[in-house]
Write an enzyme that holds these catalytic residues in place. Structure first.
Site, PDB file in Angstrom:
ATOM      1  N   ASP A  41       0.815  -1.229   0.000  1.00 63.18           N
ATOM      2  CA  ASP A  41       0.000   0.000   0.000  1.00 63.18           C
ATOM      3  C   ASP A  41       0.842   1.271   0.000  1.00 63.18           C
ATOM      4  O   ASP A  41       0.446   2.296   0.534  1.00 63.18           O
ATOM      5  CB  ASP A  41      -0.963   0.045   1.208  1.00 63.18           C
ATOM      6  CG  ASP A  41      -1.811  -1.201   1.303  1.00 63.18           C
ATOM      7  OD1 ASP A  41      -2.305  -1.643   0.251  1.00 63.18           O
ATOM      8  OD2 ASP A  41      -1.969  -1.743   2.409  1.00 63.18           O
ATOM      9  N   HIS A  99      -4.230  -2.391  -5.884  1.00 63.31           N
ATOM     10  CA  HIS A  99      -3.580  -1.129  -6.204  1.00 63.31           C
ATOM     11  C   HIS A  99      -4.682  -0.147  -6.551  1.00 63.31           C
ATOM     12  O   HIS A  99      -5.531  -0.450  -7.374  1.00 63.31           O
ATOM     13  CB  HIS A  99      -2.679  -1.259  -7.426  1.00 63.31           C
ATOM     14  CG  HIS A  99      -1.618  -2.285  -7.261  1.00 63.31           C
ATOM     15  ND1 HIS A  99      -0.485  -2.057  -6.547  1.00 63.31           N
ATOM     16  CD2 HIS A  99      -1.529  -3.538  -7.726  1.00 63.31           C
ATOM     17  CE1 HIS A  99       0.274  -3.137  -6.577  1.00 63.31           C
ATOM     18  NE2 HIS A  99      -0.339  -4.060  -7.287  1.00 63.31           N
TER      19      HIS A  99
HETATM   20  P1  GDP Z   1      -0.236  -0.018  -3.769  1.00 56.34           P
HETATM   21  O1  GDP Z   1      -0.816  -1.324  -3.395  1.00 56.34           O
HETATM   22  O2  GDP Z   1       1.204   0.114  -3.374  1.00 56.34           O
HETATM   23  O3  GDP Z   1      -0.474   0.346  -5.193  1.00 56.34           O
HETATM   24  O4  GDP Z   1      -0.967   1.090  -2.876  1.00 56.34           O
HETATM   25  P2  GDP Z   1      -2.540   1.322  -2.694  1.00 56.34           P
HETATM   26  O5  GDP Z   1      -3.143   1.647  -3.965  1.00 56.34           O
HETATM   27  O6  GDP Z   1      -3.135   0.246  -1.876  1.00 56.34           O
HETATM   28  O7  GDP Z   1      -2.522   2.578  -1.696  1.00 56.34           O
HETATM   29  C1  GDP Z   1      -2.093   3.788  -2.062  1.00 56.34           C
HETATM   30  C2  GDP Z   1      -3.229   4.777  -1.869  1.00 56.34           C
HETATM   31  O8  GDP Z   1      -2.683   6.051  -1.798  1.00 56.34           O
HETATM   32  C3  GDP Z   1      -4.198   4.827  -3.040  1.00 56.34           C
HETATM   33  O9  GDP Z   1      -5.466   5.163  -2.573  1.00 56.34           O
HETATM   34  C4  GDP Z   1      -3.621   5.921  -3.931  1.00 56.34           C
HETATM   35  O10 GDP Z   1      -4.593   6.564  -4.739  1.00 56.34           O
HETATM   36  C5  GDP Z   1      -3.103   6.845  -2.899  1.00 56.34           C
HETATM   37  N1  GDP Z   1      -1.923   7.612  -3.276  1.00 56.34           N
HETATM   38  C6  GDP Z   1      -0.834   7.226  -4.000  1.00 56.34           C
HETATM   39  N2  GDP Z   1       0.077   8.215  -4.016  1.00 56.34           N
HETATM   40  C7  GDP Z   1      -0.439   9.235  -3.288  1.00 56.34           C
HETATM   41  C8  GDP Z   1       0.030  10.520  -2.912  1.00 56.34           C
HETATM   42  O11 GDP Z   1       1.146  10.932  -3.225  1.00 56.34           O
HETATM   43  N3  GDP Z   1      -0.806  11.281  -2.143  1.00 56.34           N
HETATM   44  C9  GDP Z   1      -2.041  10.853  -1.734  1.00 56.34           C
HETATM   45  N4  GDP Z   1      -2.772  11.653  -0.977  1.00 56.34           N
HETATM   46  N5  GDP Z   1      -2.491   9.644  -2.048  1.00 56.34           N
HETATM   47  C10 GDP Z   1      -1.710   8.841  -2.814  1.00 56.34           C
END
Ligand code: GDP
Length: 424
Positions: free
Chosen positions: A12, A40
C-alpha cells in the site's frame, strides 16, 4: 530495458500510482507475483480503480499487460476486473497470460477460509483469497498451470488424484462438504475458454521485446516486509515480493533489471497482523488513518482499516536494501501537512540495546521505537511541481529520511493523480 516498481514496506505504498505513471513510457507491464489478495488504487482520467490482478498499465493503449508465471491467477476475478475497466470506458487492453502461470482453484479459497476459522484467535489475518493454499500446492507440485487446461484427459486424471488428498482434509480436519471432480472439471473448462485468447509464452515474448529495445515494467505487489523469506515471517505473504523475484516470475534474465524503483510511503501503514514497531494508536492513529492515502487508509481488497504509524527508517532502509533500490519514490507526503511536528522512528531498542538493523521476527516483537521529531510544514503541498517550491521543513523531512535510509529519493509524490509528482 527492464524497470521494477516494488514496495519497501508492508504494501500500500502507492505502487499502483507510480506504475500507472511510468507505464506512459513503457511497452510491457508485468505482474510477476502474488494474486488478488492485495489491491492497487489508481486515479486517472478514466476514474478511480482498484486493481487486484491486472497490471497498473492497462489504462494506456500502447502497452501490453502481462500476467507472469509467478502470479496466482484467479480467472473469474481477472475477467471481472477486465470487464469493470472496459465498462468505465477504458479501451480494451492488450493482454497476455503466461502459459506457466498457475490457477487459483475454487478450493484454495475455501481452504484459506477454513484454515483461518480453525486457527481462530491465532489466524494470520489472511484476505482469504486462497493465496497461501495456492502457493503451498504449487511447491507441493499439485498445482495447475494454465497450459494444463488444454490437455483434458491428463487434467481429469490429475484432478481426481489431487481431490483425493483435499477431501481427506475436508472430511476429517475441517468437517466441510467434499469436492466433486466432475464439477471442478466443468469449472476449469469455463476457465479454459476465458483464458484461451490470451495464453502465450511470456518469457519468449519479453525476450523478443528486449531485443527490439522495448521497455518492460515489472510491477510488484505488497512490499519487502511481506516477502516470504525476508519479511516478518510468518506474518508475510506466500510469494516473494522482491524485485529479484521479478526475473523468475516473469521469466527474464536478472541482469536485465536496470532500474529498481522502490516505493516508500511518507508514513507507515500495514494490514494484517505482525509486529509494527512505529504503530500509532488512539486518536492520533484515527486522524492519520482518516487523512491517509486518498480517502483514508482502508484496504483496497478488504476495506479493512489499515494500521498506521510514523515513518520507520529501520524498516525502510532494510526494505530498500533488499529490493536493490536504485531510486526511491517517496509517496503520500501531502497527507502529513496537518501536523505541527512529525516523529520519525530512527532506531529500535531491543533488550536495552539500540540498533538500526532490522531484526528477525522474535526480536522485532520486542523492539521499541526510538523517535526523532522533525518540524511539520503545516500547509497543503498538492499541486507543487518543483522540488525547490516545497516548504523548507518538507524538504528537510525528505532529506532527513533520505539520509537515514541511504538511497536516493528521486521522485516525490504529493497527490493520488498521475500529475502529482516531483522529480528531483
Ligand atoms: P499499492 O498497493 O502500493 O499500489 O498502494 P494502494 O493503492 O493500496 O494505496 C495507495 C493509496 O494512496 C491509493 O489510494 C492511492 O490513490 C493513494 N496515493 C498514491 N500516491 C499518493 C500521494 O502521493 N498522495 C495521496 N494523498 N495519495 C496517494
Amino acid at each position: 530495458m527492464v524497470k521494477a516498481v516494488v514496495g519497501a514496506n508492508w504494501g500500500d505504498e502507492g505502487k499502483g500510482k507510480i506504475t500507472d505513471m511510468l507505464a506512459k513510457d513503457a511497452d510491457i507491464i508485468v505482474r510477476f507475483q502474488g494474486g488478488a489478495n492485495a489491491g492497487h488504487t489508481i486515479k486517472n482520467n478514466y476514474g478511480k480503480f482498484a486493481l487486484h490482478t491486472l497490471p497498473s498499465g492497462v489504462f494506456y493503449d500502447h502497452t501490453t499487460s502481462v500476467i507472469g508465471n509467478g502470479v496466482a491467477l484467479n480467472v473469474p476475478i481477472f475477467f471481472n476486473e477486465l470487464k469493470s475497466i472496459t465498462d468505465k470506458g477504458v479501451p480494451k487492453p492488450k493482454i497476455m497470460i503466461s502459459e506457466r502461470a498457475q490457477i487459483v482453484m475454487p478450493y484454495h479459497i475455501l481452504f484459506d477460509q477454513y484454515e483461518e476459522e480453525r486457527l481462530g484467535g491465532k489466524a494470520f489475518g489472511s484476505t482469504k483469497s486462497g493465496i497461501a493454499p495456492f502457493y503451498s500446492d504449487k511447491y507441493a507440485k499439485i498445482g495447475f498451470q494454465v497450459n494444463e487446461l488444454f490437455d483434458e484427459a491428463a487434467l481429469k486424471e490429475k484432478l481426481k488424484r489431487v481431490i483425493e488428498v483435499k477431501n481427506v482434509l475436508l472430511e476429517h480436519l475441517y468437517h466441510k462438504p467434499l469436492l466433486d471432480a466432475d464439477e471442478l472439471f466443468a469449472t476449469l473448462m469455463e476457465y479454459k475458454d476465458m483464458v484461451a485468447p490470451y495464453v502465450g509464452d511470456v518469457s519468449a515474448f519479453i525476450d523478443k521485446a528486449l531485443k527490439e529495445g522495448k521497455t518492460v515494467l515489472l510491477e510488484g505487489q505488497l512490499g519487502t516486509l511481506k516477502d516470504t523469506d525476508h519479511g516478518i515471517y510468518p506474518m508475510v505473504t506466500s510469494s516473494n515480493t522482491l524485485a529479484a523475484y521479478g526475473a523468475v516470475g516473469a521469466g527474464l534474465p536478472p541482469y536485465e533489471i536496470k532500474q529498481i524503483i522502490t516505493v516508500c510511503k511518507a508514513y507507515s501503514s500495514a494490514v494484517g497482523g505482525g509486529a509494527f514497531v512505529s504503530e500509532l494508536f488512539g486518536d492520533e492513529a484515527e486522524e492519520l488513518r482518516r487523512r491517509g492515502g486518498d480517502g483514508g487508509e482502508y484496504g483496497a481488497t478488504t476495506g479493512r482499516p489499515r494500521r498506521v504509524g510514523w515513518f520507520d527508517c529501520v524498516a525502510s532502509r532494510y526494505g530498500c536494501r533488499l529490493q536493490g533500490t536504485t531510486d526511491v519514490a517517496f509517496t503520500v507526503l501531502d497527507v502529513l501537512g496537518y501536523l505541527d511536528e512529525i516523529p520519525v522512528c530512527v532506531s529500535y531498542e531491543i533488550d536495552g540495546k539500540e540498533t538500526k538493523d532490522f531484526p528477525v521476527t522474535h526480536l522485532l516483537e520486542k523492539a521499541k521505537p526510538v523517535f526523532k521529531t522533525l518540524p511539520g510544514w503545516k500547509c497543503d503541498i498538492t499541486g507543487i511541481r518543483k522540488y525547490e517550491e516545497l516548504p523548507e521543513n518538507c524538504r528537510k523531512y525528505i532529506e532527513f529520511i533520505e539520509g537515514e535510509i541511504g538511497y536516493p529519493i528521486t521522485m516525490v509524490s504529493n497527490g493520488p493523480s498521475r500529475e502529482d509528482i516531483i522529480y528531483r
